[in-house]
Design a protein around this motif. Structure first.
Motif, PDB file in Angstrom:
ATOM      1  N   ALA A 162      40.996  -5.595   3.931  1.00 29.28           N
ATOM      2  CA  ALA A 162      40.130  -6.415   3.087  1.00 29.28           C
ATOM      3  C   ALA A 162      40.152  -7.883   3.491  1.00 29.28           C
ATOM      4  O   ALA A 162      39.169  -8.608   3.301  1.00 29.28           O
ATOM      5  N   LYS A 163      41.277  -8.340   4.063  1.00 23.25           N
ATOM      6  CA  LYS A 163      41.434  -9.750   4.445  1.00 23.25           C
ATOM      7  C   LYS A 163      41.112 -10.013   5.911  1.00 23.25           C
ATOM      8  O   LYS A 163      41.124 -11.170   6.351  1.00 23.25           O
ATOM      9  N   ALA A 164      40.838  -8.972   6.691  1.00 21.05           N
ATOM     10  CA  ALA A 164      40.619  -9.128   8.132  1.00 21.05           C
ATOM     11  C   ALA A 164      39.374  -9.949   8.432  1.00 21.05           C
ATOM     12  O   ALA A 164      38.440 -10.020   7.639  1.00 21.05           O
ATOM     13  N   ASP A 165      39.379 -10.558   9.622  1.00 19.40           N
ATOM     14  CA  ASP A 165      38.223 -11.341  10.077  1.00 19.40           C
ATOM     15  C   ASP A 165      37.184 -10.466  10.771  1.00 19.40           C
ATOM     16  O   ASP A 165      36.015 -10.847  10.860  1.00 19.40           O
ATOM     17  N   ARG A 166      37.619  -9.322  11.271  1.00 19.69           N
ATOM     18  CA  ARG A 166      36.731  -8.352  11.911  1.00 19.69           C
ATOM     19  C   ARG A 166      37.304  -6.965  11.689  1.00 19.69           C
ATOM     20  O   ARG A 166      38.520  -6.808  11.542  1.00 19.69           O
ATOM     21  N   VAL A 167      36.427  -5.965  11.688  1.00 16.18           N
ATOM     22  CA  VAL A 167      36.855  -4.590  11.460  1.00 16.18           C
ATOM     23  C   VAL A 167      36.275  -3.699  12.553  1.00 16.18           C
ATOM     24  O   VAL A 167      35.079  -3.788  12.866  1.00 16.18           O
ATOM     25  N   VAL A 168      37.126  -2.858  13.127  1.00 18.87           N
ATOM     26  CA  VAL A 168      36.702  -1.883  14.145  1.00 18.87           C
ATOM     27  C   VAL A 168      37.093  -0.492  13.669  1.00 18.87           C
ATOM     28  O   VAL A 168      38.256  -0.257  13.304  1.00 18.87           O
TER      29      VAL A 168
END
Length: 211
Positions: free
Chosen positions: A41-47
């Motif tokens: 939820a806090k990530a800057d990007r999601v893969v």
């Protein structure tokens, strides 16, 4: 330093994706392999990677408590860039038609269905290098040249309801979408982590993408 949440839900190409992302991050991003909803939820990007059948991959994702909700909070709530790879791209669809009908994430309307070449000599699964065509003017995909080859391994493909969501095509007996995008959400049917220089270049653009 930005954080990239690489979603761990039992997918087969997790480590190769992690290795490729770490290689091109070069100290600009921390690659975090995780199924922790708070980190996602806090990530800057999601893969979201993926190898296998649509239904089993969707079940694996749902089995990780809070992960889908955390992805939605990051991607839709905060607008962080998202990249789906192979089945990770297919899960963006409204539904998959592999071993029956399975609902997908529904982030890009459309369905995942089997490749069915008219020529019986063309083998499924589709495995190997194929050229991209009809590449759209998009920050992630426009640098690909029409005819540039990337690596595929799949039996099913994602067909968006709106052709405007397709960023590139490839052909294996019949034409199918090789890349999709809508807003801050993008996906590729091919494996950038196995596509050598073009694939690594795509991952680098993803880390720099500001949708």
């Amino acid at each position: 330093m930005q954080s990239v949440a690489l979603i761990d839900y039992g997918s087969g190409n997790l480590r190769s994706a992690e290795k490729a992302l770490a290689r091109i991050a070069e100290g600009t991003a921390e690659i975090v392999v995780t199924h922790d909803p708070d980190l996602i939820a806090k990530a800057d990007r999601v893969v979201l990677p993926g190898v296998g059948a649509f239904a089993s991959c969707m079940a694996g994702l749902q089995a990780r408590a809070g992960v889908i909700e955390a992805m939605e909070a990051a991607v839709h709530g905060r607008g962080v860039p998202f990249l789906g790879i192979c089945v990770g791209m297919q899960l963006l669809a409204s539904r998959g038609l592999e071993f029956g009908e399975t609902p997908g994430l529904g982030w890009i309307p459309g369905e995942v269905r089997k490749l069915e070449p008219a020529d019986p000599a063309i083998k499924i699964p589709h495995m190997g290098w194929n050229a991209l065509s009809d590449v759209a003017d998009h920050p992630l995909f426009a640098p690909f040249r029409n005819g540039e080859a990337v690596y595929f391994t799949h039996s099913f493909a994602f067909f968006p309801s709106d052709p405007a969501d397709v960023m590139a095509y490839a052909e294996h007996g019949d034409r199918f979408p090789a890349a999709v995008a809508r807003g801050n959400v993008a996906g590729v049917q091919f494996h950038p982590e196995k596509s050598q220089k073009p694939g690594l270049a795509l991952l680098k653009r993803f880390l720099e993408w500001r949708p």
